[in-house]
Design an enzyme around this catalytic site. Structure first.
Site, PDB file in Angstrom:
ATOM      1  CB  SER A 146      46.494  18.317  33.633  1.00 49.01           C
ATOM      2  OG  SER A 146      45.705  17.953  34.732  1.00 49.01           O
ATOM      3  CE1 TYR A 159      50.464  19.888  36.597  1.00 50.32           C
ATOM      4  CE2 TYR A 159      47.983  19.708  36.817  1.00 50.32           C
ATOM      5  CZ  TYR A 159      49.168  19.288  36.289  1.00 50.32           C
ATOM      6  OH  TYR A 159      49.385  18.174  35.689  1.00 50.32           O
TER       7      TYR A 159
HETATM    8  N1  LIG Z   1      50.809  11.380  35.789  1.00 52.25           N
HETATM    9  C1  LIG Z   1      49.652  11.827  35.895  1.00 52.25           C
HETATM   10  O1  LIG Z   1      48.581  11.280  36.244  1.00 52.25           O
HETATM   11  C2  LIG Z   1      49.446  13.206  34.960  1.00 52.25           C
HETATM   12  C3  LIG Z   1      47.855  13.577  34.874  1.00 52.25           C
HETATM   13  C4  LIG Z   1      47.600  14.788  34.096  1.00 52.25           C
HETATM   14  C5  LIG Z   1      48.874  15.358  33.460  1.00 52.25           C
HETATM   15  N2  LIG Z   1      50.138  14.886  33.555  1.00 52.25           N
HETATM   16  C6  LIG Z   1      51.033  15.866  32.830  1.00 52.25           C
HETATM   17  O2  LIG Z   1      51.726  14.945  32.286  1.00 52.25           O
HETATM   18  C7  LIG Z   1      53.130  15.622  32.212  1.00 52.25           C
HETATM   19  C8  LIG Z   1      54.195  14.254  32.614  1.00 52.25           C
HETATM   20  O3  LIG Z   1      53.742  13.823  33.971  1.00 52.25           O
HETATM   21  P1  LIG Z   1      54.527  12.734  34.583  1.00 52.25           P
HETATM   22  O4  LIG Z   1      53.712  12.350  35.511  1.00 52.25           O
HETATM   23  O5  LIG Z   1      54.895  11.670  33.329  1.00 52.25           O
HETATM   24  O6  LIG Z   1      55.879  13.210  35.092  1.00 52.25           O
HETATM   25  P2  LIG Z   1      57.238  12.492  35.676  1.00 52.25           P
HETATM   26  O7  LIG Z   1      56.834  11.112  36.052  1.00 52.25           O
HETATM   27  O8  LIG Z   1      57.493  13.547  36.995  1.00 52.25           O
HETATM   28  O9  LIG Z   1      58.328  12.822  34.698  1.00 52.25           O
HETATM   29  C9  LIG Z   1      58.849  14.021  34.164  1.00 52.25           C
HETATM   30  C10 LIG Z   1      59.731  13.965  33.093  1.00 52.25           C
HETATM   31  O10 LIG Z   1      60.175  15.373  32.644  1.00 52.25           O
HETATM   32  C11 LIG Z   1      61.428  15.570  32.866  1.00 52.25           C
HETATM   33  N3  LIG Z   1      61.489  16.826  33.457  1.00 52.25           N
HETATM   34  C12 LIG Z   1      60.941  17.629  34.486  1.00 52.25           C
HETATM   35  N4  LIG Z   1      61.330  18.655  34.538  1.00 52.25           N
HETATM   36  C13 LIG Z   1      62.050  19.105  33.461  1.00 52.25           C
HETATM   37  C14 LIG Z   1      62.803  20.245  32.665  1.00 52.25           C
HETATM   38  N5  LIG Z   1      62.483  21.376  33.372  1.00 52.25           N
HETATM   39  N6  LIG Z   1      63.230  20.197  31.655  1.00 52.25           N
HETATM   40  C15 LIG Z   1      63.402  19.018  30.923  1.00 52.25           C
HETATM   41  N7  LIG Z   1      62.788  17.658  31.462  1.00 52.25           N
HETATM   42  C16 LIG Z   1      62.271  17.937  32.799  1.00 52.25           C
HETATM   43  C17 LIG Z   1      61.818  14.444  34.013  1.00 52.25           C
HETATM   44  O11 LIG Z   1      63.077  14.056  33.874  1.00 52.25           O
HETATM   45  P3  LIG Z   1      64.468  14.856  34.919  1.00 52.25           P
HETATM   46  O12 LIG Z   1      63.828  14.985  36.437  1.00 52.25           O
HETATM   47  O13 LIG Z   1      65.543  14.229  34.732  1.00 52.25           O
HETATM   48  O14 LIG Z   1      64.205  16.222  34.156  1.00 52.25           O
HETATM   49  C18 LIG Z   1      61.053  13.325  33.628  1.00 52.25           C
HETATM   50  O15 LIG Z   1      61.782  12.825  32.437  1.00 52.25           O
HETATM   51  C19 LIG Z   1      53.265  16.915  32.816  1.00 52.25           C
HETATM   52  O16 LIG Z   1      52.964  17.905  32.003  1.00 52.25           O
HETATM   53  C20 LIG Z   1      51.989  16.499  33.990  1.00 52.25           C
HETATM   54  O17 LIG Z   1      51.640  17.915  34.205  1.00 52.25           O
HETATM   55  C21 LIG Z   1      50.356  13.736  34.368  1.00 52.25           C
END
Ligand SMILES: NC(=O)c1ccc[n+]([C@@H]2O[C@H](COP(=O)([O-])OP(=O)(O)OC[C@H]3O[C@@H](n4cnc5c(N)ncnc54)[C@H](OP(=O)(O)O)[C@@H]3O)[C@@H](O)[C@H]2O)c1
Length: 263
Positions: A146, A159
């Site tokens: 991130s 985080y």
């Molecule tokens: N979105 C942004 O703007 C952004 C920006 C910077 C970095 N990131 C990084 O990108 C990554 C994904 O973020 P996102 O926004 O796409 O998240 P998200 O929409 O909440 O999706 C998270 C995914 O991971 C799964 N998951 C969560 N906890 C888990 C666990 N313990 N074991 C296995 N699967 C798990 C969830 O499904 P289940 O709940 O069914 O497990 C879902 O498929 C993260 O590392 C986040 O820090 C995101």
């Protein structure tokens, strides 16, 4: 293989049912990779696999797995080993979440939960999947970090600590595993249009601050992360390892802007 393709490559994407993980699955599978995804919710895994197959991406499969659970990680290893005959070309460690609160208000349970999901799970997955990665002729690990790991963005110190540690893991593994034919890189997204980010950005004033701080003057789209991850896994990126690549519309290099700046 035609340029900028991943035909025949075998990939695992953690957290592949939603948000950036789903976009990464799409980009890898569209480029020709066979993709195994995991997430905790079995119904979502089954629905995602059905949806990708209905969309013509027939080489997508999945397992229900909580990556913070060592036994579940071992079961995932067994599933992936069986699906891909003991080899893995691409590991994308994408799972992560945030608890937004001031440092002084963090409980030890909250601290532990962030460390477990965002950092320790990635480390442990790298350890147990290393034999499969080494067995492939050339392999690629990509972490989803991130921009919070690069600059303060008031999104919580814990985080940012997990993602900062992930960045240094990227550099160390890149050096340690280069002779095994395994490249290791990370992407560092800023605000991307996912359900998680939309929950924060629904506050229009907050969203305006985000857009104003971003030279590209918009938040990113999930595909813009998925495609960069796919590129890092391609032979075209064969000399790229140990890098943390910001995907942020210029946010992390924007610096200070004087009030009257016109440029
Ligand atoms: N979105 C942004 O703007 C952004 C920006 C910077 C970095 N990131 C990084 O990108 C990554 C994904 O973020 P996102 O926004 O796409 O998240 P998200 O929409 O909440 O999706 C998270 C995914 O991971 C799964 N998951 C969560 N906890 C888990 C666990 N313990 N074991 C296995 N699967 C798990 C969830 O499904 P289940 O709940 O069914 O497990 C879902 O498929 C993260 O590392 C986040 O820090 C995101």
């Amino acid at each position: 293989m035609p340029p900028f393709r991943l035909d025949g490559k075998r990939a695992l994407v953690t957290g592949g049912t939603k948000g950036l993980g789903a976009a990464i699955v799409r980009s890898l599978a569209t480029a020709g990779a066979k993709v195994h995804l995991c997430a905790r919710t079995r119904a979502d895994v089954d629905a995602a696999v059905r949806a990708w197959r209905a969309d013509g991406l027939t080489e997508v499969s999945g397992s229900a797995c909580d990556v913070t659970d060592p036994n579940a990680r071992d079961a995932l290893l067994r599933d992936v080993r069986a699906r891909f005959d003991g080899e893995l070309d691409i590991l994308v460690s994408n799972v992560g979440f945030n608890i937004r609160k001031p440092t002084t208000e963090f409980t030890s349970a909250e601290y532990r939960a962030l460390m477990d999901a965002n950092l320790e799970a990635s480390f442990a997955l790298c350890q147990i999947f290393h034999p499969l990665l080494r067995a492939a002729s050339s392999a690629s690990v990509v972490f989803n970090s991130s921009v919070a790991s690069l600059v303060s963005m008031q999104s919580g110190a814990v985080y940012a600590m997990t993602k900062g540690a992930m960045n240094i893991l990227t550099k160390y593994l890149a050096c340690e595993w280069a002779r095994d034919g395994v490249r290791v890189n990370a992407v560092a997204p800023w605000y991307i249009n996912t359900p998680l980010a939309r929950a924060v950005l629904k506050d229009e004033r907050y969203k305006k601050h985000v857009v104003d701080a971003t030279p590209a003057a918009r938040v990113g789209e999930p595909r813009e992360v998925g495609d960069v991850v796919a590129f890092l896994c391609m032979d075209e990126a064969s000399y790229v390892t140990g890098q943390v690549l910001a995907i942020d519309g210029g946010f992390s290099v924007n610096g200070w802007k004087p009030p009257a700046a016109k440029l």
